[in-house]
Design an enzyme around this catalytic site. Structure first.
Site, PDB file in Angstrom:
ATOM      1  CD1 TRP A  75      32.433  36.501  51.717  1.00 25.86           C
ATOM      2  CD2 TRP A  75      33.400  34.895  52.424  1.00 25.86           C
ATOM      3  NE1 TRP A  75      32.491  36.802  52.948  1.00 25.86           N
ATOM      4  CE2 TRP A  75      33.528  35.881  53.702  1.00 25.86           C
ATOM      5  CE3 TRP A  75      34.430  33.911  52.542  1.00 25.86           C
ATOM      6  CZ2 TRP A  75      34.364  35.852  54.493  1.00 25.86           C
ATOM      7  CZ3 TRP A  75      35.274  33.230  53.681  1.00 25.86           C
ATOM      8  CH2 TRP A  75      35.555  33.980  55.008  1.00 25.86           C
ATOM      9  CG  HIS A  76      35.960  30.992  50.580  1.00 29.90           C
ATOM     10  ND1 HIS A  76      34.666  30.540  50.892  1.00 29.90           N
ATOM     11  CD2 HIS A  76      36.325  31.048  52.246  1.00 29.90           C
ATOM     12  CE1 HIS A  76      33.934  30.328  51.781  1.00 29.90           C
ATOM     13  NE2 HIS A  76      35.484  30.139  52.607  1.00 29.90           N
ATOM     14  N   GLY A  77      37.469  34.453  47.573  1.00 29.73           N
ATOM     15  CA  GLY A  77      38.713  34.777  46.770  1.00 29.73           C
ATOM     16  C   GLY A  77      38.262  35.579  45.248  1.00 29.73           C
ATOM     17  CG  PHE A  80      39.174  33.883  52.554  1.00 29.67           C
ATOM     18  CD1 PHE A  80      40.196  34.241  50.983  1.00 29.67           C
ATOM     19  CD2 PHE A  80      39.673  32.833  53.054  1.00 29.67           C
ATOM     20  CE1 PHE A  80      40.721  33.269  50.924  1.00 29.67           C
ATOM     21  CE2 PHE A  80      40.048  31.456  52.614  1.00 29.67           C
ATOM     22  CZ  PHE A  80      40.739  31.772  51.829  1.00 29.67           C
ATOM     23  CB  THR A  94      29.751  29.957  49.006  1.00 32.32           C
ATOM     24  OG1 THR A  94      28.601  30.008  50.052  1.00 32.32           O
ATOM     25  CG2 THR A  94      30.767  28.633  50.293  1.00 32.32           C
TER      26      THR A  94
END
Length: 470
Positions: A324-326, A470, A321
């Site tokens: 995934w965001h950056g 994102f 998680t």
């Protein structure tokens, strides 16, 4: 192209609605072709070259799904798992090259004292969203939950402009029937307009104004900001990211309804949560559901014998998680912070306890705010310094900057606080929903929200969406 931009509001959307409901009325195939084409134009508007990345994703995942679907339909599963693995590798490779390659090389240079060349690769907007959506389609085909032989339908599913760039992430089975057999109604269309305007107001009138406050402190000299300034900036960003992202989701859901599509909700008042577990059931629901269905459950979920395995499963979900965001260590630390908190809640049962709800709320919102500081910071060092200022380590308790921004934006903070709760919805349901006068009041309010939003848009104030990155 932005939903909250003049080009979209006064050119693109009116054109699409007019053609869809006049020239193409009662011809579903042509309507779908048209929606697919305008979705490609929508994505290509700002950065035309990146549209080929999306088209490659559509074509490759369609072919992966076609191969697997035909085999399963003929009761011949040989090679399906291999093709599924190849599809996952393909999708993750696209993400890695565009989003994480430069970060990975930079980290290798930093940790090992090397001087490898760091490539300068522009990030296609929304790549994580449409890649995850495309990947879920192939997995669902493998599971026997989806299968589509028409590439147009797969293309529309992945590229549909309302939820293309920042979600919500939609599973194919949610819209499979709607792609060919949806029914557009006046009730749906008007409800979509209502939802779109609310989302536009959230973004332009609340999020954008909160962004001015947050940027003033996060982008300034953190070493010299006061304790009060740090908290004002942190709370402002907490409101900004919620109304920015939930506003986009509202607009996406509203736009979908205008064309007969029904997407699932993506937010349910997350800032009223009394545990971290509850918060993540209310925040970015489509992403949480995606990780649950495609990572957490396949790993065994919570139905495992050993607690160590449960901890590992949670660790993988929250590590992914964060990633995934950056491409920044701040996102990884942010994700792992939630991993630790969720493990503590699951081991202690804190999230199920009905005692001390006010304290549980305070604990939840405290860590949510701290998490957003980490999320917003440009580096781990920057985050530590900012959090230190929040607890007085800067040596300054208050200053004129904090008082100035509070005074100038007091109405914005109060509005953001109230809109973060169900208070307006409950007032609507209790006093306005059943009366004609109430409906007139709502209609007038929506017109005012729209006009105020347009004024802000024309003024050219802060406008980009956070989750486009994102």
């Amino acid at each position: 192209m932005l939903f909250s931009g003049a080009t979209f509001l006064f050119l693109f959307l009116p054109f699409v609605i007019t053609v869809y409901y006049t020239l193409l009325r009662n011809n579903r195939k042509l309507q779908n072709i048209f929606l697919c084409l305008v979705s490609i134009v929508f994505y290509a508007w700002g950065e035309p070259a990146f549209v080929f990345v999306m088209l490659l994703s559509i074509t490759a995942n369609y072919l992966f799904g076609l191969y697997i679907g035909k085999r399963i339909k003929n009761n011949n599963n040989s090679g399906c798992k291999t093709v599924l693995i190849l599809s996952v590798i393909f999708n993750l490779l696209i993400l890695f090259v565009f989003k994480y390659l430069a970060f990975t090389i930079s980290s290798i240079n930093q940790f090992f004292g090397l001087s490898l060349t760091v490539p300068s690769i522009a990030l296609p907007i929304g790549i994580s969203f449409f890649t995850f959506q495309a990947m879920s389609y192939v997995v669902d085909v493998y599971r026997g939950e989806a299968y589509q032989k028409n590439i147009l339908n797969v293309g529309l599913y992945i590229s549909f402009f309302p939820q293309l760039i920042a979600g919500p992430i939609v599973r194919y089975e949610t819209v499979a029937n709607q792609i060919e057999y949806r029914k557009e109604t006046f009730s749906d269309f008007s409800g979509g307009v209502y939802r779109f305007i609310l989302g536009l107001g959230k973004k332009v009138l609340i999020a954008n104004n909160m962004a001015v406050v947050a940027d003033a402190f996060f982008d300034g000299n953190i070493s010299s900001i006061s304790c009060l300034s740090a908290w004002v900036g942190a709370v402002a960003y907490t409101f900004q990211i919620f109304f920015d992202f939930s506003g986009y989701s509202d607009m996406a859901i509203g736009l979908g309804r205008m064309f007969g599509f029904h997407f699932l909700e993506n937010f349910r008042y997350p800032y009223i949560s009394t545990s971290i577990t509850e918060f993540w059931r209310r925040w970015h629901i489509s992403l949480g559901t995606w990780f649950r269905d495609y990572l957490y459950f396949p790993l065994g979920g919570s139905r495992v014998e050993k607690k160590s395995r449960l901890v590992f499963n949670l660790f993988m979900v929250w590590l992914m998680t964060g990633i995934w965001h950056g491409a920044n260590w701040t996102f990884i630390v942010w994700g792992l912070m939630y991993f630790v908190l969720l493990v503590i809640e699951k081991q202690t049962g804190l999230h199920k306890s009905e005692k001390f709800k006010p304290l549980r709320y305070i604990y939840t919102i405290f860590f949510v705010i701290i998490g957003w500081v980490i999320f917003r910071a440009s580096s781990i060092e920057n985050a530590v310094e900012y959090i230190g200022a929040m607890f007085g380590f800067s040596g300054i308790s208050a200053d004129n900057s904090a008082l100035f921004y509070l005074k100038e934006n007091v109405f914005g903070f109060v509005l953001a606080l109230l809109a973060s709760t169900p208070v307006f919805r409950k007032l609507y349901e209790k006093y306005l929903s059943e009366s004609k006068g109430g409906q007139v009041f709502v209609a007038v309010s929506l017109i005012i929200i729209f006009l105020l939003s347009v004024i802000y848009i024309v003024k050219g104030t802060y406008n980009p969406f956070i989750y486009f990155n994102f």
